[in-house]
Design a protein around this motif. Structure first.
Motif, short mmCIF file in Angstrom:
data_model
loop_
_atom_site.label_atom_id
_atom_site.label_comp_id
_atom_site.label_asym_id
_atom_site.label_seq_id
_atom_site.Cartn_x
_atom_site.Cartn_y
_atom_site.Cartn_z
N ILE A 253 1.00 -1.07 0.23
CA ILE A 253 0.12 0.12 0.02
C ILE A 253 0.72 1.30 0.04
O ILE A 253 0.43 2.13 -0.70
N SER B 22 -1.77 6.64 10.48
CA SER B 22 -1.18 6.87 9.41
C SER B 22 -1.97 6.28 8.29
O SER B 22 -2.11 6.67 7.13
N GLY B 23 -2.55 5.13 8.58
CA GLY B 23 -3.36 4.45 7.55
C GLY B 23 -4.45 5.13 6.97
O GLY B 23 -4.72 5.24 5.50
N ALA B 24 -5.24 5.90 7.87
CA ALA B 24 -6.21 6.57 7.31
C ALA B 24 -5.72 7.78 6.61
O ALA B 24 -6.59 8.29 5.45
N TYR C 274 -2.93 7.91 4.82
CA TYR C 274 -2.80 7.07 3.35
C TYR C 274 -4.03 7.08 2.47
O TYR C 274 -4.14 7.58 1.29
N GLY C 275 -5.21 6.54 3.18
CA GLY C 275 -6.41 6.36 2.49
C GLY C 275 -7.02 7.46 1.93
O GLY C 275 -7.20 7.55 0.77
N VAL C 276 -6.88 8.55 2.73
CA VAL C 276 -7.61 9.85 2.32
C VAL C 276 -6.85 10.24 1.24
O VAL C 276 -7.44 10.80 0.36
N ILE D 15 -4.99 8.80 -0.91
CA ILE D 15 -4.93 8.17 -2.16
C ILE D 15 -6.32 8.58 -2.83
O ILE D 15 -6.32 9.06 -4.06
N ILE D 16 -7.32 8.53 -2.13
CA ILE D 16 -8.67 8.89 -2.72
C ILE D 16 -8.75 10.37 -3.28
O ILE D 16 -9.33 10.53 -4.27
#
Lengths: 237, 292, 317
Positions: free
Chosen positions: C244, C283-285, C287-289, C291-292
């Motif tokens: 990811i 950090s995952g959140a 990353y996710g935000v 990307i989107i």
């Protein structure tokens, strides 16, 4: 009386390719109008533009309301049934499910059941194949299914995209006889796009000739049938 | 022999969970033509919701029903808000957005409920089903819940008008619009249902794998394996595929030393690659038509 | 193209990169080294995705292979650290090529699925008990930090930085030349129009597998460098979340623009730390935000930003 369908200055394009360059035409209530023209003239595009399947510009009024910005789904709900190019069969569903889908926007269940029987009355072969997967039907049967599905909407206007395409002459005759009945007995207005000018002009009361996205001639179907010059230069027979 | 039978039954029990996830994947695939890599994390998040509701004192089945309803709404919202704007975008954008969703849900769950492993209650108990029985009550319960769920879904798609409209949208979106179906909303509905199915799967598997943000990664992988094995075009195939994968996993774990126990994900990987390469339409699917 | 291709700009950037470790703390130097390592891996992913149109969620596996090959060679065979890089690269090329062969038949979403499965399965394979003698099992392998050679007056971190910088420059230039070559044009032709590419006589199967192999090679070299720099490899460093991260780096840097990898590498290294300092697991959140949002508003990533900036700059001049 204002026409049922009035189109003014209709433009449409696929991406950057412009296909229609300002079409004007009209269709009377309970009338049969045909758009004639060769391959690539823009006939199919006209039908797609009418019911909002592609980008379009211009004025379109149906039954006194503008539908130039309406979505396909909403136009269908106003009573415009489109029998598309390639018939649009739901190949993985059964024949009866295909017909039921024609009435999916209606709520009057009892009337729907009656209409199903009526369609089977017009096309007995569909009743015989009712629980068969629609993808297994022959071309002619799928065309009947497409028209039957359109009828299930109880439409005020039916748009027919080359219903004669790929069918044997005998089947074409049968189909057009039924279309004539629908128009005369049930008062459904028809907008018929055809390359087969002979059958189309027999059914229609008004005709337009379309060439490269423009209307080049219009008049009563009877007159065009008798006008040898037009027949020669535009219709090729 | 007895061990074999017992392992097959236990495999079917976990297989039902894979079957549910596979089914959710196939439903999404049918409506939007993409594989939802966030399906597992959605299920995980739903399971945390259920856990929270139970913590707040709700009875199990109330929490269960509420979670399914909330998950349904969440799935619809995700489709409307996150996916609708890119529904014409290329595969890369879709995969990236799904991975983004996965990361967000995973990290949000850890943020809200921390990363410690939590026990999750079972409404069925863990006693052997019958004296000296092959499977315990929870496993039997999992199978029963899945059967009920499948029966409900079958009825919905077969006998209701909305179900028919959804099938029509999946079959031919253009024609579906031409009969007046709001295809976009059918996709949202499909997402909602997939999320709800995932929630059921999550709540059923959680007592076994325990609750933590990474609990569904492996389950998702098996779900994919099941979906691919059964055929991405066939919901029934996905269910059977999921069951087969569950049984294979269990038998391999019992009867193949080392590999079965330590390489469970590799078995899923092998199934996925083998099926995709040799029989991309799966065991029960129709041939996939490629648009090049 | 963005101004970064301008030789003067490039030279200026290299000059700054050369001076930087002499004026900053060792830990920051260490972090910058990791940025370069990630950048190499992201260039590898970009060659595959950006220039050949194939998709991979499995590059954490190639990174892991590179890292383990390097660590095992140093730990078991007393290989000099520099020599582990070509071996790791070749191992990953072969593995990538072999994985690319069946993956050839998989398009778009199916390839994403197969590589996803590869990434999820990798840590388990690394933990496998019969291999424990070589891989160190769950514990992993600790390797020694190399000292600066020839008695150079550099700390270990500084030396590793320069070493990595050299490799990075070489790999970047090679990637640049590859993309500009006939081969690169064939790769892009396959991405843009496979049917036309085939009719031009391009052997699609061969090019796709080769690209997969080269992409894996880049990521494998990055993995080996990463092992040397971090001095440690363990299965749980190479989970799906590494894939990811690389994907995030690719999207942030810009798909199809090689220098973007440096922006991507920096983002992947620094942003999670920043996010973690607010709350664990956030950090995952982020990353996710990220990307989107990028997919929506800036699908071209840093490449698009740089392009816009250089246009603005020229318009002003």
């Amino acid at each position: 009386m204002t026409p049922l369908l009035q189109v003014r200055d209709l433009h449409a394009s696929y991406g950057s390719t412009r296909v229609l360059h300002g079409l004007d035409f009209a269709l009377e209530e309970k009338g049969v109008t045909t758009l004639l023209g060769g391959n690539g003239a823009g006939k199919t595009t006209t039908l797609r533009a009418l019911c909002g399947m592609i980008e379009r510009r211009g004025e379109i009024t149906f039954a006194g309301r503008s539908i130039a910005r309406a979505s396909t789904e909403d136009i269908v709900r106003m009573g415009v049934a489109h029998v598309p190019d390639g018939r649009g069969t739901f190949v993985r569903l059964t024949v009866e499910e295909n017909l039921e889908l024609g009435a999916i926007t209606r709520r009057d269940r009892r009337a729907i059941a009656a209409d199903l029987e009526r369609v089977y009355g017009y096309f007995p072969i569909l009743q015989k194949r009712r629980s068969q997967q629609a993808g297994t039907l022959s071309g002619g049967e799928q065309q009947m299914l497409a028209i039957g599905r359109a009828l299930m909407l109880r439409p005020r206007l039916m748009l027919l995209d080359e219903p004669s395409f790929g069918l044997a002459p005998r089947v074409v005759q049968e189909l057009f006889a039924i279309l004539s009945t629908l128009n005369k007995d049930e008062g459904v207005s028809l907008l018929l796009v055809e390359q087969n000018a002979t059958v189309a002009l027999d059914l229609a009361d008004h005709a337009y000739l379309v060439e490269t996205g423009r209307i080049v001639f219009s008049g009563a179907a009877r007159d065009i049938r008798q006008n040898e010059k037009i027949r020669r230069s535009y219709l090729g027979y | 022999m007895e061990l074999l039978l017992q392992q097959i039954l236990a495999g079917i029990a976990t297989g039902t969970i894979y079957a549910c996830i596979a089914l959710a994947i196939v439903m999404t695939y049918q409506t939007i033509g993409h594989l939802n890599f966030a399906q597992g994390e959605m299920a995980m998040f739903s399971t945390f919701l259920a856990w929270q509701l139970i913590q707040w004192g709700l009875p199990y089945w109330t929490a269960f029903a509420l979670t399914v309803a909330l998950s349904f709404a969440g799935g619809v919202l995700i489709e409307r808000i996150v996916l609708r704007p890119i529904h014409n975008a290329p595969v890369l954008s879709h995969v990236a957005v799904f991975i983004g969703l996965l990361a967000i849900l995973n990290s949000l769950a850890g943020f809200i409920w921390d990363f410690n492993v939590k026990p999750f209650p079972t409404p069925f108990g863990t006693a052997p089903l019958i004296a000296n029985g092959f499977i315990d009550a929870h496993q039997a319960g999992m199978i029963a819940v899945t059967i009920l769920l499948l029966a409900f879904l079958y009825g919905f798609f077969r006998f209701t008008r909305v179900g028919l409209a959804m099938r029509a949208s999946a079959n031919d979106p253009v024609s579906a619009r031409l009969v007046g179906i709001r295809v976009g909303w059918m996709a949202a509905l499909g997402w909602g249902m997939a999320a709800a199915i995932g929630a059921v799967a999550g709540m059923m598997i959680a007592p076994i794998v325990f609750l933590e943000p990474n609990m569904m990664l492996g389950v998702l992988l098996y779900g994919f394996a099941g979906a691919v094995l059964g055929g991405l075009g066939s919901p029934a195939g996905a269910v059977i595929g999921g069951l087969i994968v569950g049984v294979v996993e269990n038998l391999a774990g019992t009867f193949i030393p080392v590999v079965g126990g330590e390489l469970k994900f590799t078995i899923a990987l092998a199934i996925i690659v083998a099926v995709l390469v040799m029989k991309p339409q799966g065991l029960f699917g129709r041939p996939v038509l490629h648009r090049v | 193209m963005p101004r970064l291709n301008n030789p003067r700009v490039t030279l200026a950037i290299i000059a700054v990169a050369l001076v930087l470790p002499l004026v900053i703390q060792n830990f920051l130097t260490f972090q910058l080294t990791l940025v370069l390592v990630y950048a190499i891996a992201i260039i590898g992913l970009n060659l595959l995705t950006g220039f050949n149109g194939q998709f991979s969620l499995g590059h954490s596996a190639f990174y892991a292979i590179g890292a383990y090959v390097a660590a095992m060679l140093m730990d078991k065979a007393d290989f000099p650290y520099a020599m582990t890089l070509p071996v790791a690269g070749i191992a990953c090329f072969v593995f990538g090529f072999l994985f690319g062969l069946p993956a050839l038949r998989l398009e778009g979403v199916y390839l994403a699925l197969a590589t996803f499965a590869l990434a999820v399965a990798t840590p388990q394979i690394l933990k496998l008990s019969p291999l424990e003698h070589w891989t160190g099992g769950v514990q992993g392998i600790v390797v020694n930090k190399p000292e600066a050679p020839f008695g150079l007056p550099l700390t270990e971190d500084q030396w590793l930085y320069y070493f990595t910088l050299l490799i990075t420059i070489v790999m970047t230039v090679l990637a640049h030349n590859l993309v500009a070559s006939r081969t690169g044009r064939a790769m892009m032709a396959i991405r843009d129009n496979p049917i036309a590419a085939r009719s031009m006589g391009i052997n699609i199967a061969l090019y796709k597998s080769l690209t997969f192999g080269v992409s894996a090679l880049y990521t494998g070299v990055a993995g080996a460098l990463g092992a040397i720099v971090v001095q440690f490899v363990a299965p749980d460093s190479f989970t799906f979340f590494l894939s990811i991260s690389l994907l995030v780096g690719l999207v942030v840097g810009g798909v199809g623009w090689i220098p973007g990898a440096f922006f991507g590498g920096a983002f992947v290294l620094f942003v999670p730390n920043l996010a973690e300092s607010f709350s664990k697991g956030l950090s995952g959140a982020v990353y996710g935000v990220m990307i989107i949002v990028l997919i929506y508003v800036l699908p071209t990533g840093a490449a698009g930003l740089t392009r816009a900036a250089s246009r603005w700059w020229r318009a002003k001049a």
